[in-house]
Design an enzyme around this catalytic site. Structure first.
Site, short mmCIF file in Angstrom:
data_model
loop_
_atom_site.label_atom_id
_atom_site.label_comp_id
_atom_site.label_asym_id
_atom_site.label_seq_id
_atom_site.Cartn_x
_atom_site.Cartn_y
_atom_site.Cartn_z
CG HIS A 193 42.86 39.85 32.35
ND1 HIS A 193 42.62 40.81 33.29
CD2 HIS A 193 43.73 38.97 32.89
CE1 HIS A 193 43.30 40.50 34.39
NE2 HIS A 193 43.97 39.39 34.18
NE ARG B 176 46.22 35.54 33.49
CZ ARG B 176 47.41 35.80 32.93
NH1 ARG B 176 47.87 35.06 31.98
NH2 ARG B 176 48.12 36.83 33.35
NE ARG C 259 45.03 33.62 38.51
CZ ARG C 259 45.27 34.71 37.78
NH1 ARG C 259 46.20 35.55 38.14
NH2 ARG C 259 44.59 34.94 36.68
CD GLU D 139 47.35 39.07 41.74
OE1 GLU D 139 47.64 39.31 40.56
OE2 GLU D 139 46.49 38.24 42.07
CG ASN E 214 50.24 41.38 34.34
OD1 ASN E 214 51.33 41.73 33.95
ND2 ASN E 214 49.67 40.24 33.97
CG ASP E 215 46.22 42.52 39.14
OD1 ASP E 215 45.60 43.45 38.60
OD2 ASP E 215 45.88 41.33 39.03
NE ARG F 200 45.84 43.74 34.37
CZ ARG F 200 46.02 42.51 34.84
NH1 ARG F 200 45.99 42.26 36.14
NH2 ARG F 200 46.26 41.51 34.02
CB CYS G 53 53.12 34.32 36.92
SG CYS G 53 51.97 35.01 38.13
C1 PEP Z 1 49.23 39.52 37.36
O1 PEP Z 1 48.44 40.29 37.92
O2 PEP Z 1 50.41 39.82 37.08
C2 PEP Z 1 48.79 38.17 36.96
C3 PEP Z 1 49.63 37.28 36.48
O3 PEP Z 1 47.46 37.90 37.07
P1 PEP Z 1 46.39 38.43 36.00
O4 PEP Z 1 47.12 39.07 34.87
O5 PEP Z 1 45.59 37.28 35.55
O6 PEP Z 1 45.60 39.42 36.81
MG MG Z 2 46.62 39.49 38.68
#
Ligand code: PEP
Ligand code: MG
Length: 588
Positions: free
Chosen positions: A210, A317, A354, A453, A476-477, A487, A524
């Site tokens: 993040h 977020r 979210r 995710e 991402n997740d 990650r 996203c």
């Molecule tokens: C993701 O996991 O792709 C996402 C958009 O949420 P975050 O990056 O805030 O975990």
């Molecule tokens: Mg996520």
């Protein structure tokens, strides 16, 4: 001597400037610039902390039990001595008076300088005194906690005063500044938004940690996972950050500087060229309309989204409203006003809010890592955290529903996996509506969506589609959990692969199923904002992408050059391949 450090490229471009080191400390420390008129107050906080620690240590010393080992008394005496040493005090005031660092930052910066001097001492006894110094500083930092000045709101408009202060910094050193730190929490990084820094380097972190995501949203060259950068770089060293290749060059020679200066100008030209696409519709060559939405962290990011003609916010977020406040969560009214600011800021365009996604590498407080749990990424985060505290969750849901009275709001729920999490969430949403009804409060309708995710969610996409109006894929997740790669961990960053066939299959099937049922689906995660992925995602049938505003124009350029119908067959080939990256020309 010139040397280079290799890390992970997270935010494009070249930054050249002098290093400002943010020393790491075991204590949760805020870093921010103060206004010149705050210097005296900041110095006073230091004096008070020092006096308080002196009293504390003296009291401890005077009340040591008779049978305590003599070393203990000697240690306390050493600590008292270090506290009075001018080496620490004078240096710290320098950072405050000349650089306008807040007291805690000044203290940890000076600790870093002095600690290096200790490291270089020949005498082993003296070298070991570094640990004592660290303990003394930590005591002072703990005293300062709670008596800190309010941290300037990161996204508040820059006041003239701040600008003047930046200028003073600039005037004094006459060079841009780049920040080098062991680690920065996402909240810290956000705080540096609109700051004087033109680049960032951190020792730890993965490409989609993040902290990296916030760095990318700042549109400032950044390198994370540079392992020992904060130990190798010295305060005021000249450094080049190459955010495209993940390389940091320390003390570059004039020839290297000239080369990177050229690259920097080329990147500026490219940026200007992309700006011309601002008002071009995002339509493929074969006439397919593509929705390009913005990811935001704060309501004040809305103008940046409008500037690049985003057609809405695909991911707000909301957890950034909850972070860095020493655990004091925002109440319903504060949240409502923040969500309303985002809705108003988007001027009638939809805003996807979210619900809070706290946990893993997004701690509530600035403490960078959750060391109390074995596996924070698999622990109580996102919807799990919300469902564990229904009163807190209801507060957020009410605030979002109230904001929905002012414009189009979509509600998005992170990290769902189980049917019972879905039903509990929807029941709480119902309850929030009833509570507002009972209060006679005005609220609006919301579309309710789920983030896909967790692999378990992708594999049960049909169930999700029965409950939700739309889906948003958090790649991402999804990548992290499919490949079992943290990650945020730079040590396994080379295995974090958006193009792993398993990831692509989950992605493709989620998109296909949602489309087959006529429901909205977007991506996203960071993949949506990577122009190298645009054609593949289009080929898989994706027509809605949400990303940082800074990436929208580069992705739009790919969209308008693509023929979506022709990409379908190619995307299926990529999907069937063992090495999709090769087919995409991304790996040798
Ligand atoms: C993701 O996991 O792709 C996402 C958009 O949420 P975050 O990056 O805030 O975990
Ligand atoms: Mg996520």
């Amino acid at each position: 001597m010139t040397f280079s450090i290799h890390g992970l490229a997270v935010a494009r471009g070249i930054a050249i400037g002098r290093a400002v080191l943010v020393a790491s400390s075991r204590v949760d420390v805020a870093h921010y610039f103060i206004a010149p008129e705050q210097v005296d107050a900041e110095l006073m906080r230091l004096v008070q902390a020092r006096e308080a620690v002196m009293v504390e240590l003296q009291t401890l010393h005077d009340h040591l039990p008779k049978d305590s080992p003599p070393e203990l008394s000697a240690i306390l005496e050493v600590h008292l001595m270090l506290l009075q040493d001018t080496m620490l005090a004078d240096g710290v005031s320098g950072w405050i008076k000349e650089r306008f660092y807040n007291a805690e930052w000044a203290l940890t910066s000076q600790l870093d300088v002095v600690a290096r001097q200790f490291d270089e001492m020949d005498d082993a006894y003296l070298r070991e005194r570094k640990g004592d110094l660290e303990q003394v500083v930590e005591r002072m930092l703990r005293h300062m906690k709670g008596v800190a000045h309010v941290i300037p709101h990161p996204s508040a408009k820059r006041s003239n005063q701040t600008r003047q202060q930046d200028l003073q910094l600039g005037d004094e050193m006459d060079v841009p500044l780049v920040l080098v730190a062991h680690d920065l929490s996402p909240a810290d990084m956000l705080q540096f938004k609109q700051s004087v820094f033109t680049g960032f380097v951190t020792d730890v972190g993965g490409k989609t940690s993040h902290t990296a995501i916030v760095a990318r949203s700042l549109d400032i060259p950044a390198v994370v996972g540079a392992r020992t950068a904060s130990q190798l770089v010295r305060q005021d060293d000249w450094i080049i950050i190459d955010g495209d290749s993940g390389v940091v060059i320390v003390n570059p020679s004039p020839i290297i500087l000239a080369e990177y200066g050229f690259k920097q100008r080329q990147a500026d030209l490219e940026r200007e060229r992309l700006l011309r696409l601002r008002h071009t519709p995002a339509v493929t060559l074969d006439g397919q309309r593509v929705e390009l939405l913005a990811n935001i962290e704060m309501p004040e990011d809305a103008p940046a989204a409008l500037e690049v003609s985003a057609v809405g916010v695909g991911l707000f977020r909301s957890e950034f409203l909850f972070m860095g406040r020493a655990g004091a969560l925002p109440d319903e009214q504060e949240q409502y006003l923040a969500y309303k600011r985002a809705v108003d800021g988007m001027k009638g365009l939809p805003v996807t809010i979210r619900t809070v996604d706290i946990g893993a590498d997004k701690p509530l407080d600035r403490t960078v890592k959750d060391e109390t749990h074995l596996n924070p990424a698999l622990g109580l985060r996102a919807i799990r955290w919300s469902l564990a505290d229904p009163a807190m969750f209801l507060t957020q849901l009410r605030a979002i529903l109230r904001a929905a009275a002012h414009g189009q709001v979509h509600l998005l729920i992170p990290m769902l996996a189980h049917a019972r999490e879905i039903t509990q969430t929807l029941a709480l949403l119902d309850k929030a509506r009833k509570q507002l009804d009972a209060r006679g409060e005005v609220f609006g309708p919301v579309k309710v969506g789920a983030m896909i995710e967790v692999p378990a969610a992708a594999l049960s996409v049909k169930m999700f589609l029965r409950y939700f109006d739309y889906l948003s894929i958090g790649t991402n997740d999804l990548i992290q959990y499919t490949l079992a790669i943290d990650r945020a961990d730079e040590l396994v960053a080379h295995l974090y692969d958006p193009l792993h066939p398993a990831v692509l299959r989950l992605l493709a099937e989620t998109i296909a199923e949602a489309r087959a049922q006529g429901k909205g689906v977007s991506v996203c995660g960071e993949m949506a904002g990577d122009p190298a992925m645009t054609r593949l995602l289009l080929g898989l049938g994706l027509r809605s992408f949400s990303m940082h505003p800074t990436q929208i124009l580069a992705v739009k350029q790919e969209v308008i050059r693509a023929d979506a119908s022709k990409l379908e067959a190619w995307a299926q080939e990529v999907l069937a391949s063992d090495e999709p990256a090769e087919l995409m020309g991304l790996k040798p």
